[in-house]
Design a protein around this motif. Sequence first.
Motif, mmCIF file in Angstrom:
data_model
loop_
_atom_site.group_PDB
_atom_site.id
_atom_site.type_symbol
_atom_site.label_atom_id
_atom_site.label_comp_id
_atom_site.label_asym_id
_atom_site.label_seq_id
_atom_site.Cartn_x
_atom_site.Cartn_y
_atom_site.Cartn_z
ATOM 1 N N ARG A 6 1.219 -1.109 -0.092
ATOM 2 C CA ARG A 6 0.262 0.224 0.214
ATOM 3 C C ARG A 6 0.909 1.342 -0.206
ATOM 4 N N ARG A 7 1.094 2.192 -1.061
ATOM 5 C CA ARG A 7 1.553 3.295 -1.023
ATOM 6 C C ARG A 7 0.686 4.461 -1.169
ATOM 7 N N ALA A 8 0.959 5.558 -0.969
ATOM 8 C CA ALA A 8 1.053 7.295 -1.373
ATOM 9 C C ALA A 8 0.287 6.866 -2.587
ATOM 10 N N GLY A 9 -0.972 8.212 -2.392
ATOM 11 C CA GLY A 9 -1.565 8.147 -4.114
ATOM 12 C C GLY A 9 0.078 8.558 -5.195
ATOM 13 N N TRP A 10 0.781 9.302 -4.551
ATOM 14 C CA TRP A 10 1.507 9.722 -6.029
ATOM 15 C C TRP A 10 2.678 9.029 -6.272
ATOM 16 N N ALA A 11 2.476 7.945 -4.898
ATOM 17 C CA ALA A 11 3.909 6.660 -5.726
ATOM 18 C C ALA A 11 2.996 5.507 -6.819
ATOM 19 N N GLU A 12 2.006 5.347 -6.749
ATOM 20 C CA GLU A 12 1.089 5.283 -7.864
ATOM 21 C C GLU A 12 0.758 5.423 -9.196
ATOM 22 N N PRO A 15 5.560 4.373 -12.520
ATOM 23 C CA PRO A 15 6.802 3.420 -12.194
ATOM 24 C C PRO A 15 7.186 3.667 -12.250
ATOM 25 N N LEU A 16 7.930 5.191 -12.502
ATOM 26 C CA LEU A 16 9.443 5.783 -11.886
ATOM 27 C C LEU A 16 9.195 6.243 -10.820
ATOM 28 N N LEU A 17 8.160 6.326 -10.352
ATOM 29 C CA LEU A 17 7.928 6.956 -8.679
ATOM 30 C C LEU A 17 7.094 5.706 -8.048
ATOM 31 N N THR A 18 6.659 4.926 -8.379
ATOM 32 C CA THR A 18 6.366 3.795 -7.304
ATOM 33 C C THR A 18 7.638 2.545 -7.460
ATOM 34 N N PHE A 44 15.548 22.132 -7.712
ATOM 35 C CA PHE A 44 15.147 22.506 -8.972
ATOM 36 C C PHE A 44 13.970 22.085 -9.333
ATOM 37 N N GLN A 45 13.174 21.055 -7.967
ATOM 38 C CA GLN A 45 11.340 19.616 -8.033
ATOM 39 C C GLN A 45 10.593 21.505 -7.689
ATOM 40 N N SER A 46 11.762 22.600 -7.240
ATOM 41 C CA SER A 46 9.857 23.784 -6.520
ATOM 42 C C SER A 46 9.695 24.407 -7.785
ATOM 43 N N GLY A 47 8.129 24.074 -7.545
ATOM 44 C CA GLY A 47 7.255 24.853 -8.238
ATOM 45 C C GLY A 47 7.560 23.558 -10.132
ATOM 46 N N LEU A 48 7.455 22.622 -9.841
ATOM 47 C CA LEU A 48 7.516 21.346 -10.707
ATOM 48 C C LEU A 48 7.267 19.892 -10.046
ATOM 49 N N SER A 49 6.952 19.147 -10.490
ATOM 50 C CA SER A 49 6.401 17.659 -10.320
ATOM 51 C C SER A 49 8.051 16.926 -10.021
ATOM 52 N N TRP A 50 8.305 16.113 -8.554
ATOM 53 C CA TRP A 50 9.225 15.503 -8.484
ATOM 54 C C TRP A 50 9.226 13.776 -9.674
ATOM 55 N N LEU A 51 8.616 13.499 -10.277
ATOM 56 C CA LEU A 51 8.616 12.975 -12.071
ATOM 57 C C LEU A 51 9.543 13.858 -12.345
ATOM 58 N N THR A 52 9.395 14.721 -12.599
ATOM 59 C CA THR A 52 10.320 15.959 -14.114
ATOM 60 C C THR A 52 11.320 15.129 -13.173
ATOM 61 N N VAL A 53 11.773 15.419 -12.061
ATOM 62 C CA VAL A 53 12.815 15.829 -11.755
ATOM 63 C C VAL A 53 14.001 13.965 -11.803
ATOM 64 N N LEU A 54 13.130 13.095 -11.770
ATOM 65 C CA LEU A 54 13.090 11.348 -11.406
ATOM 66 C C LEU A 54 13.857 11.412 -12.941
ATOM 67 N N ARG A 55 12.768 12.148 -13.645
ATOM 68 C CA ARG A 55 13.184 11.474 -15.210
ATOM 69 C C ARG A 55 14.582 12.296 -16.004
ATOM 70 N N LYS A 56 15.166 13.450 -15.543
ATOM 71 C CA LYS A 56 16.096 13.838 -15.628
ATOM 72 C C LYS A 56 17.206 13.674 -14.724
ATOM 73 N N ARG A 57 16.829 12.872 -13.906
ATOM 74 C CA ARG A 57 17.790 12.553 -13.002
ATOM 75 C C ARG A 57 19.371 12.093 -13.460
ATOM 76 N N GLU A 58 19.741 11.223 -13.874
ATOM 77 C CA GLU A 58 20.989 10.637 -14.369
ATOM 78 C C GLU A 58 21.584 12.000 -15.224
ATOM 79 N N ALA A 59 20.559 12.351 -16.308
ATOM 80 C CA ALA A 59 21.870 13.674 -16.872
ATOM 81 C C ALA A 59 21.713 15.034 -15.689
ATOM 82 N N PHE A 60 20.618 15.181 -15.106
ATOM 83 C CA PHE A 60 21.648 15.947 -13.674
ATOM 84 C C PHE A 60 22.929 15.408 -13.587
ATOM 85 N N ARG A 61 22.827 14.164 -12.854
ATOM 86 C CA ARG A 61 24.384 13.724 -12.368
ATOM 87 C C ARG A 61 25.314 14.410 -12.994
ATOM 88 N N SER A 62 25.262 13.863 -14.908
ATOM 89 C CA SER A 62 26.455 14.172 -15.707
ATOM 90 C C SER A 62 26.970 15.560 -15.179
#
Length: 207
Positions: A6-12, A15-18, A44-62
């Motif tokens: 059972r997860r929080a609504g945002w985590a469902e 799949p990346l958020l899950t 960087f997430q401020s004002g945006l969605s965490w999903l947006t950040v997660l999708r770009k995470r590897e690019a951020f690291r690079s």
Amino acid sequence: MSTAPRRAGWAESDPLLTAYYDTEWGMPVFDETGLFERLSLEAFQSGLSWLTVLRKREAFRSAFRGFDPELVAAFNEDDVERLLADPGIIRNRRKIEATIGNARAVLRLREEPGPDLPELIWSFMPERSPAPGSDAEVPAVSPESQALARELKRRGFAFVGPTTVYALMTAVGVADAHHVWSHRRGCSGLWNPDGSRSAQPLPFAPR
């Protein structure tokens, strides 16, 4: 009786958020680079969605050299322009410049008497975590996040408002914001299901 997670609504919602919820959110982070990365990504997430950040995470690291504070602190205007031209990340000048400035603030913490970044963040661990039973009961800020935000700003950090800081604290285990019915409640080992601290020792002493 069902034993399905059972997860929080945002985590469902994706799949990346899950996967993030099931493996990372709320797990303790104690190292400087890991905390600097998470602090930067929350900004960087401020004002945006965490999903947006997660999708770009590897690019951020690079783009930010693995979020090594020493490397990021040495960035100059050419690096800012390079980052602004990088479609893999969130191209916001203020947030980019804040990340570079925050890396320099991390280095100052090393050099000054007192706590380094991990010790500072974990020193604001609360006596109790929230015990939300629904999404509406999950707080956006806490007295500790407000106090930590003030202290970070005093030490030269930017984009560290109390909401951003609380998101950081819950993400890295400083507080447990998992729902009381979630299969991830208490996953860090630092918190009991009722929100009290567990007996597991920390590498840093809370205030």
